[in-house]
Design an enzyme around this catalytic site. Structure first.
Site, short mmCIF file in Angstrom:
data_model
loop_
_atom_site.label_atom_id
_atom_site.label_comp_id
_atom_site.label_asym_id
_atom_site.label_seq_id
_atom_site.Cartn_x
_atom_site.Cartn_y
_atom_site.Cartn_z
N GLY A 275 -68.93 15.88 74.50
CA GLY A 275 -67.84 15.00 74.89
C GLY A 275 -68.01 13.52 74.65
O GLY A 275 -67.04 12.76 74.78
N GLU A 317 -74.25 19.92 74.31
CA GLU A 317 -73.70 20.41 73.04
C GLU A 317 -72.68 19.44 72.46
O GLU A 317 -71.48 19.71 72.46
CB GLU A 317 -73.12 21.82 73.19
CG GLU A 317 -72.22 21.96 74.36
CD GLU A 317 -71.87 23.41 74.71
OE1 GLU A 317 -72.63 24.32 74.36
OE2 GLU A 317 -70.84 23.58 75.36
N PRO A 318 -73.18 18.31 71.94
CA PRO A 318 -72.27 17.35 71.30
C PRO A 318 -71.79 17.84 69.94
O PRO A 318 -72.52 18.52 69.23
CB PRO A 318 -73.15 16.11 71.12
CG PRO A 318 -74.55 16.63 71.07
CD PRO A 318 -74.57 17.86 71.93
N GLY A 319 -70.55 17.50 69.63
CA GLY A 319 -70.01 17.82 68.31
C GLY A 319 -69.64 16.52 67.60
O GLY A 319 -70.33 16.03 66.71
N ARG A 320 -68.55 15.91 68.10
CA ARG A 320 -68.00 14.71 67.46
C ARG A 320 -69.04 13.61 67.26
O ARG A 320 -69.18 13.05 66.17
CB ARG A 320 -66.86 14.18 68.34
CG ARG A 320 -66.05 13.08 67.71
CD ARG A 320 -65.14 12.43 68.77
NE ARG A 320 -64.40 13.38 69.56
CZ ARG A 320 -63.19 13.86 69.26
NH1 ARG A 320 -62.56 13.43 68.18
NH2 ARG A 320 -62.59 14.72 70.04
N ARG A 357 -55.54 15.43 62.65
CA ARG A 357 -55.70 14.77 63.96
C ARG A 357 -54.60 13.74 64.26
O ARG A 357 -54.12 13.69 65.40
CB ARG A 357 -57.10 14.17 64.11
CG ARG A 357 -58.21 15.24 64.06
CD ARG A 357 -59.57 14.71 64.51
NE ARG A 357 -59.60 14.44 65.93
CZ ARG A 357 -59.53 13.26 66.47
NH1 ARG A 357 -59.43 12.18 65.71
NH2 ARG A 357 -59.54 13.12 67.77
N TYR A 361 -52.81 14.68 67.59
CA TYR A 361 -53.22 13.92 68.81
C TYR A 361 -52.85 12.44 68.74
O TYR A 361 -53.36 11.65 69.52
CB TYR A 361 -54.74 13.99 69.01
CG TYR A 361 -55.37 15.35 68.86
CD1 TYR A 361 -55.13 16.36 69.78
CD2 TYR A 361 -56.25 15.59 67.81
CE1 TYR A 361 -55.74 17.59 69.65
CE2 TYR A 361 -56.87 16.84 67.68
CZ TYR A 361 -56.60 17.82 68.59
OH TYR A 361 -57.21 19.04 68.46
N CYS A 388 -44.60 17.61 52.97
CA CYS A 388 -43.16 17.52 53.19
C CYS A 388 -42.90 17.47 54.68
O CYS A 388 -42.41 18.45 55.27
CB CYS A 388 -42.46 18.71 52.57
SG CYS A 388 -42.42 18.52 50.82
N TYR A 417 -63.77 17.66 63.35
CA TYR A 417 -62.43 18.21 63.52
C TYR A 417 -61.48 17.80 62.39
O TYR A 417 -60.30 17.58 62.61
CB TYR A 417 -61.86 17.81 64.90
CG TYR A 417 -62.81 18.14 66.04
CD1 TYR A 417 -63.07 19.47 66.37
CD2 TYR A 417 -63.47 17.14 66.73
CE1 TYR A 417 -63.97 19.78 67.39
CE2 TYR A 417 -64.37 17.45 67.76
CZ TYR A 417 -64.61 18.78 68.07
OH TYR A 417 -65.48 19.09 69.08
#
Ligand code: LLP
Length: 465
Positions: A275, A317-320, A357, A361, A388, A417
């Site tokens: 996070g 468990e970091p991703g970003r 994204r 978002y 389009c 992502y």
């Protein structure tokens, strides 16, 4: 109008380069806009990993994801080393591979000692094929299929159980002679300030057991010989800049550990999820990886000491924050449309299919022009994708040098992502991705072809001419 600093210095794309004021400390990748190896060479050209970006586009085509290995490795090391420095017990960082799951990225993360968090059979298969050791793989998911659970059990990975349905399914398929290693995912009821779609820890969430069911879940699990419950897990959301929510979470989780002992469960692992946010634009101000890790370790150590509990193995468990900043996407500028007094659209050869994204978002990004790094930023334009769909806008009001068709636009912070959420909308082939290091570029994801696009199509005999 030429944009200038208050000091009178002209703004240019170079302002986004990593700034190292103090050589004794590592730059935390999540606090930078461009990858750590980004430089300007020959006055105007952007280089990453020792490779000239415009040359990469000539070699590998456009659009192109460019992953800087040094930035990714540095982020892995900073997480790993900070846990070693600030936590007195055992620790294990897992890469949340939903951010970008492919063979090369899993292999790099694993080579830095990280485990891998996977959320589907497909991600699990990829991690296994990348050579990741099953004892460092954790399978998540709020609705794992029987097939996914069978694959997980056969491969010997840890299953992070999300709900009652899954617990019962596991009891059905597991063998008491070979108990499955599981963790329990709980919803901590912690709010954090991020986009509503990416909050997962508040009580109204589809993920995890309700903490009010804790006693019942612990009782059930303690009675199943086919289940070896080793830990508890929680994840409160993504792109978080405050430290407090994770500190609150850590304290709540130690209470769960304490409660588990009452049921005779020997819970030894605690996973605080991921996070930590990253800097997408200048005003984003996330804590560094080290600051984030330190804050969590302190709370857990204090809470365990207060409860007189042994320190659990601490997982995160970091991703970003591991991979977003390591990657940029290079596009070629094509058409433009000037609507006097209203807006200028500058179109690129990709868009919402390679970076969904912004449309999903309303995420914001910054871009530079790889062949005009020292040009003054004189134009405010809107970067439009080629889909389009009117909403296919990558960046509203981007401050750029004067651009023309053929210029290479580089959007920053696209490692997380982006490829993993890419689609073939409008039948656009997914772009290629390269990893760059020490002036060398290697393909890690081949560009899709038109043949790839129709590979799964079937034309029933009666529809053939
Ligand atoms: N662990 C669990 C259980 C998660 O659900 C997630 C992210 C992570 C770890 C990694 O979180 P991170 O460190 O990357 O913030 N597609 C959205 C983000 C969705 C995040 C889903 N879960 C986006 O593009 O912003």
């Amino acid at each position: 109008m030429v944009s200038t600093h208050p000091t009178g210095v002209q703004h240019s794309g170079s302002q986004y380069l990593p700034q190292r004021h103090d050589t004794s400390t590592n730059l935390s990748p999540n606090q930078q806009l461009l990858p750590l190896t980004a430089r300007v060479h020959h006055h105007d050209l952007l280089e990453i990993g020792g490779c000239d970006v415009t040359t990469l586009v000539e070699q590998f085509g456009s659009p192109l994801y460019i992953l800087d290995e040094e930035t990714l490795r540095s982020a892995c090391q900073q997480y790993r080393d900070a846990f070693k420095r600030y936590y007195k017990g055992e620790s294990q960082v897992l890469y949340a591979s939903k951010a970008w799951n492919c063979l090369a990225v899993c292999a790099i993360a694993a080579s830095e000692g990280l485990g891998i968090d996977v959320v589907s059979g497909g991600e699990l298969y990829t991690a296994l094929q990348a050579g990741v050791s099953p004892n460092k793989i954790y399978l998540h998911g709020n609705n794992k299929s029987r097939e996914e659970l069978i694959l997980a059990i056969a491969s010997g990975v840890t299953v992070v159980v999300d709900n009652w349905y899954e617990l019962h399914t596991l009891v059905e398929i597991a063998q008491p002679s070979l108990p499955i290693r599981i963790m329990l995912r709980l919803t901590p009821g912690i709010e954090c300030h991020t986009h509503e779609y990416i909050r997962t820890g508040h009580l109204d969430s589809k993920f995890g057991f309700d903490p009010n069911d804790l006693d019942e879940v612990f009782t059930f699990v303690s009675q199943q010989s086919a289940l070896n419950c080793v830990g508890v897990h929680a994840h409160i959301g993504s792109q978080i800049f405050e430290r407090q929510p994770h500190q609150d979470l850590a304290a709540v989780m130690v209470q769960w550990l304490r409660d588990a002992t009452k049921f005779g469960l020997n819970i030894t692992e605690l996973n605080v999820g991921g996070g930590l946010g990253i800097k997408y634009i200048e005003s984003d101000d996330p804590p560094s990886i080290e600051e984030w890790v330190k804050a969590i370790c302190q709370v857990i150590q204090e809470a365990c000491a207060a409860e007189n509990l042994p320190l659990p193995k601490l997982l995160s468990e970091p991703g970003r924050s591991l991979i977003a900043t390591a990657c940029v996407t290079a596009y070629t500028i094509g058409s433009s449309k000037v609507i006097p007094e209203i807006r200028t659209y500058v179109a690129i050869d990709g868009g919402m299919s390679d970076n969904p994204r912004p449309i999903t978002y309303q995420s914001v990004y910054r871009a530079v022009v790889a062949n005009k790094m020292s040009f003054p930023l004189t134009e405010t334009v809107t970067i439009a994708g080629k889909h389009c769909e009117s909403g296919d806008i990558l960046i509203k009001n981007a401050l750029l040098p004067k651009t023309q068709s053929g210029d290479i636009l580089v959007v920053m912070g696209t490692g997380a992502y982006n490829y993993s959420m890419a689609s073939n909308y409008n039948r656009l082939p997914r772009p290629a991705a390269v990893v760059v290091a020490n002036s060398e570029a290697n393909l890690i994801l081949q560009r899709e072809t038109y043949e790839d696009l129709i590979r799964q199509d079937r034309l029933p005999e009666r529809l053939k001419k």
